[in-house]
Design a protein around this motif. Sequence first.
Motif, PDB file in Angstrom:
ATOM      1  N   UNK A  70      -2.998  -4.633  61.213  1.00 32.82           N
ATOM      2  CA  UNK A  70      -3.946  -4.672  62.311  1.00 32.82           C
ATOM      3  C   UNK A  70      -4.012  -6.010  63.040  1.00 32.82           C
ATOM      4  N   UNK A  81      -0.509  -9.350  66.794  1.00 28.85           N
ATOM      5  CA  UNK A  81      -0.722  -9.195  68.231  1.00 28.85           C
ATOM      6  C   UNK A  81       0.467  -8.507  68.862  1.00 28.85           C
ATOM      7  N   UNK A  82       0.213  -7.588  69.754  1.00 24.31           N
ATOM      8  CA  UNK A  82       1.348  -7.005  70.480  1.00 24.31           C
ATOM      9  C   UNK A  82       1.981  -8.089  71.356  1.00 24.31           C
ATOM     10  N   UNK A  96     -12.897  13.859  73.544  1.00 25.65           N
ATOM     11  CA  UNK A  96     -11.892  13.405  72.578  1.00 25.65           C
ATOM     12  C   UNK A  96     -12.528  12.774  71.345  1.00 25.65           C
ATOM     13  N   UNK A 144       0.993   2.370  72.323  1.00 24.33           N
ATOM     14  CA  UNK A 144       0.829   1.056  72.939  1.00 24.33           C
ATOM     15  C   UNK A 144      -0.262   1.041  74.010  1.00 24.33           C
ATOM     16  N   UNK A 145      -0.566   2.210  74.563  1.00 20.54           N
ATOM     17  CA  UNK A 145      -1.556   2.287  75.625  1.00 20.54           C
ATOM     18  C   UNK A 145      -2.982   2.336  75.093  1.00 20.54           C
ATOM     19  N   UNK A 146      -3.132   2.413  73.804  1.00 20.72           N
ATOM     20  CA  UNK A 146      -4.470   2.542  73.228  1.00 20.72           C
ATOM     21  C   UNK A 146      -4.935   1.203  72.675  1.00 20.72           C
ATOM     22  N   UNK A 147      -6.240   1.034  72.520  1.00 18.75           N
ATOM     23  CA  UNK A 147      -6.737  -0.166  71.835  1.00 18.75           C
ATOM     24  C   UNK A 147      -6.220  -0.179  70.398  1.00 18.75           C
ATOM     25  N   UNK A 148      -5.963  -1.370  69.876  1.00 19.96           N
ATOM     26  CA  UNK A 148      -5.440  -1.505  68.501  1.00 19.96           C
ATOM     27  C   UNK A 148      -6.232  -0.710  67.494  1.00 19.96           C
ATOM     28  N   UNK A 149      -7.555  -0.771  67.666  1.00 22.31           N
ATOM     29  CA  UNK A 149      -8.422  -0.141  66.669  1.00 22.31           C
ATOM     30  C   UNK A 149      -8.289   1.378  66.675  1.00 22.31           C
ATOM     31  N   UNK A 150      -7.725   1.947  67.753  1.00 23.42           N
ATOM     32  CA  UNK A 150      -7.659   3.406  67.844  1.00 23.42           C
ATOM     33  C   UNK A 150      -6.266   3.963  67.578  1.00 23.42           C
ATOM     34  N   UNK A 151      -5.275   3.085  67.435  1.00 28.42           N
ATOM     35  CA  UNK A 151      -3.920   3.609  67.263  1.00 28.42           C
ATOM     36  C   UNK A 151      -3.855   4.459  65.997  1.00 28.42           C
ATOM     37  N   UNK A 187      -7.991  -5.549  75.690  1.00 29.08           N
ATOM     38  CA  UNK A 187      -8.212  -4.726  74.505  1.00 29.08           C
ATOM     39  C   UNK A 187      -7.692  -3.310  74.720  1.00 29.08           C
ATOM     40  N   UNK A 188      -7.330  -2.976  75.975  1.00 22.53           N
ATOM     41  CA  UNK A 188      -6.816  -1.648  76.324  1.00 22.53           C
ATOM     42  C   UNK A 188      -7.828  -0.536  76.125  1.00 22.53           C
ATOM     43  N   UNK A 189      -9.098  -0.848  76.131  1.00 19.75           N
ATOM     44  CA  UNK A 189     -10.058   0.246  76.106  1.00 19.75           C
ATOM     45  C   UNK A 189      -9.885   1.025  77.409  1.00 19.75           C
ATOM     46  N   UNK A 244      -7.927  14.466  68.324  1.00 19.45           N
ATOM     47  CA  UNK A 244      -6.599  14.679  67.743  1.00 19.45           C
ATOM     48  C   UNK A 244      -5.735  15.715  68.421  1.00 19.45           C
ATOM     49  N   UNK A 264     -10.738  -7.752  66.861  1.00 19.44           N
ATOM     50  CA  UNK A 264      -9.603  -8.334  67.585  1.00 19.44           C
ATOM     51  C   UNK A 264      -9.493  -7.793  69.008  1.00 19.44           C
ATOM     52  N   UNK A 290      -2.357   2.567  84.675  1.00 16.53           N
ATOM     53  CA  UNK A 290      -2.418   1.093  84.681  1.00 16.53           C
ATOM     54  C   UNK A 290      -1.233   0.517  85.461  1.00 16.53           C
ATOM     55  N   UNK A 297      -5.066   7.345  65.598  1.00 18.71           N
ATOM     56  CA  UNK A 297      -6.251   8.176  65.375  1.00 18.71           C
ATOM     57  C   UNK A 297      -6.276   9.311  66.380  1.00 18.71           C
ATOM     58  N   UNK A 298      -6.131   8.933  67.659  1.00 24.48           N
ATOM     59  CA  UNK A 298      -6.291   9.948  68.695  1.00 24.48           C
ATOM     60  C   UNK A 298      -4.997  10.639  69.073  1.00 24.48           C
TER      61      UNK A 298
END
Lengths: 128, 555
Positions: free
Chosen positions: A121, A124-125, B375, A92-99, B113-115, B381, B511, B52, A101-102
């Motif tokens: 994708x 929306x959360x 990372x 939940x702490x990551x951007x959607x696009x990265x969930x 966006x939580x970047x 990973x 998004x 955060x 993956x990391x």
Amino acid sequence: MTSPEERPGEQGTDLLAKLFDIRSFTGALFLIFGVIVTIVGLTAGDADIRKSAGLNLALIIGPIMLALGALFIVWLLLRPPELLHGHEVTEEDLPEQLRHQGLEAIPEHPGEPGPEPPPPPRRRPTGH
Amino acid sequence: MFLAAESGSALSLDLSPVDLVLMIIYFSFVLGIGFALKRAVKSSLDFFLSGRSLPAWVTGIGFISANIGAVELLGQSASGAQYGAAMVHYFWIGAIPAMVFLGIVMMPFYYGSKVRSVPEYLRLRFDPKAHLINAITFVVGSMLIAGVNLYALSIVLEALLGIPLILAIVLAAVFVLSYILLGGLTSAIYNEVMQFFVVLIGMVPLTIIAIKETGGLGQLFDRLSADRGASFVEPWTGTGIGGSNPVGDWIGIILGLAFCLSFGYWTTNFAEVQRAMAAKDGNSARLTPIIGAYPKAFVPLITILPGMAALVLLPGIGTAGSGLEYNDAIPALMDKYLPPGVLGVAVTGLLAAFMAGMAANVSSFNAVFTYDLWQDYIRPGRSDQYYLRVGRWATVGGVAVAVATALIASGFSNISNYLQTLFSFFNVPLFCAFIIGMFWRRATRSAGFWGILVGTVTAITVYALYKFDVLAFRSDLQETMWGSIAAFAAGALAMVLASLREPRKTDAELHGLVYGMEIRDASDVAVRPWYRSPVVLGLGVLVLNAGLYVAVYAF
């Protein structure tokens, strides 16, 4: 984000942790500074006063710092701090696009079942 | 202050024991904060973004305080002495509208966006090429600039306390390193909050006394106006095309300084934006730069104004033979007017400001290094604990490079000016990529890279043409303004051209990242009282700004 309310039992148990708020640090610092500078002001000689345009500056700044310090402490007492505690990183702490993956180490997080298929994708959360 | 070493400025402060005691107390508090926060760091997110979790007033003060370093306090007072009242443009039309814009318009994209960093936004919005160019220049730039800050701090330590330069560099570096290693970003931000109030308590009385000694603001302005012309005390006088205002013309001020340079710096510099990303919710993140803008509006009063007063109070400052550089204006005034005790508070504030400047560079460097380079490209990973360890080691490495840079800078003091100039070339093209990326969905993957590249090359070209006398400008300041306008225009054109020959990104890929698809959390959509509304507070500070401009003319 995990708020203290979601972690019953932790809030209020750790008195030390409660003291570790920026307001207690700033308040304590200015109380100490205020006392020292006020004492310097009370013992200021004529030369010091002449130096700063005829004002006994230490006797003005000292009490101002005392008041500022007191203000922070009163604020701290009126509104006790939320506990500052670290929290584990989740998807939940990551951007959607990265969930997914990391963060391959999901099983490390207690209470979570492990890697799930990625959510659609576009979903929306919801507010959390 | 960088210049002080070159000229062998003879300034040294006459500190009494009580001043030293105050200094020691302050710096014990700094370390104490680090130790106290150690237990709150459990994950990389705690270390790099304070989990955060911070309230808006803390991140807001941190936001502005991270910027009150060497450049602000000494540099702006030096510029005040050199260029006069027109320097207020850098605050009132430059920084503040940019901060309001960041809070009201851009923050939902960054926070929602939580970047986890500014470069990460580029990676998601565009492609790894744009991401790498930003991440690498940011990492290299912030390490080198941390070194420059460290060097500046050591000169002050050497001059004021008589500590040998090399010892001062190592001492200050170990200090910053230990409190960031312990508490991460939270440690840096908490110290910035404490420092903010100490600087305030030290600088405000100095300004008041300086004005009193010159016979009041009206008399000071009359005298400087008679000596140096009306454009020295009236910010907008002589800003016509071909006018005499040293800062430049109105087109350069509004388009170049305000829109390109200031927006570029404040909205894309991760050392600043990171503070807002540390806020506890969407609305607090948006309030962060806006809360910071209120004190920022008054910073010229404690920097530019004493600089101008120094021209009267320290006769001959800035001329050869006086032993005083423009950069010495504030320390010299402190030495002349502040009594024991108050002097200690003021000098502590000065040192704390330098240290916070460096800490801001280090704490943003380690985040970008860990998340955006290590990372993403080197070891993806791994577990979060692994990245937390990498972040701690990166902090050690970054400080080591900063020490090396500081030692090099102590041999070639001009190097710091070149470094600042070099990295300034990247700011405006970056802003161009962000603003077009956020508001034009059609911008494609490679558009970001081409915009940054073409814009940066354009900025360097204009600078080179000016240095080789092909283009003529009134001052270096005017050159940077017009150079940024050119860089922005060229970057924007390149982005449009690059986008036209590529397929657009899908809505799922965009998004949260572009206008019309923002992700707002509950705090940001709920009904708020006016004092928690970014728009109301943002407009408030803009009105305050306009009032301050009018006030300058009233004297």
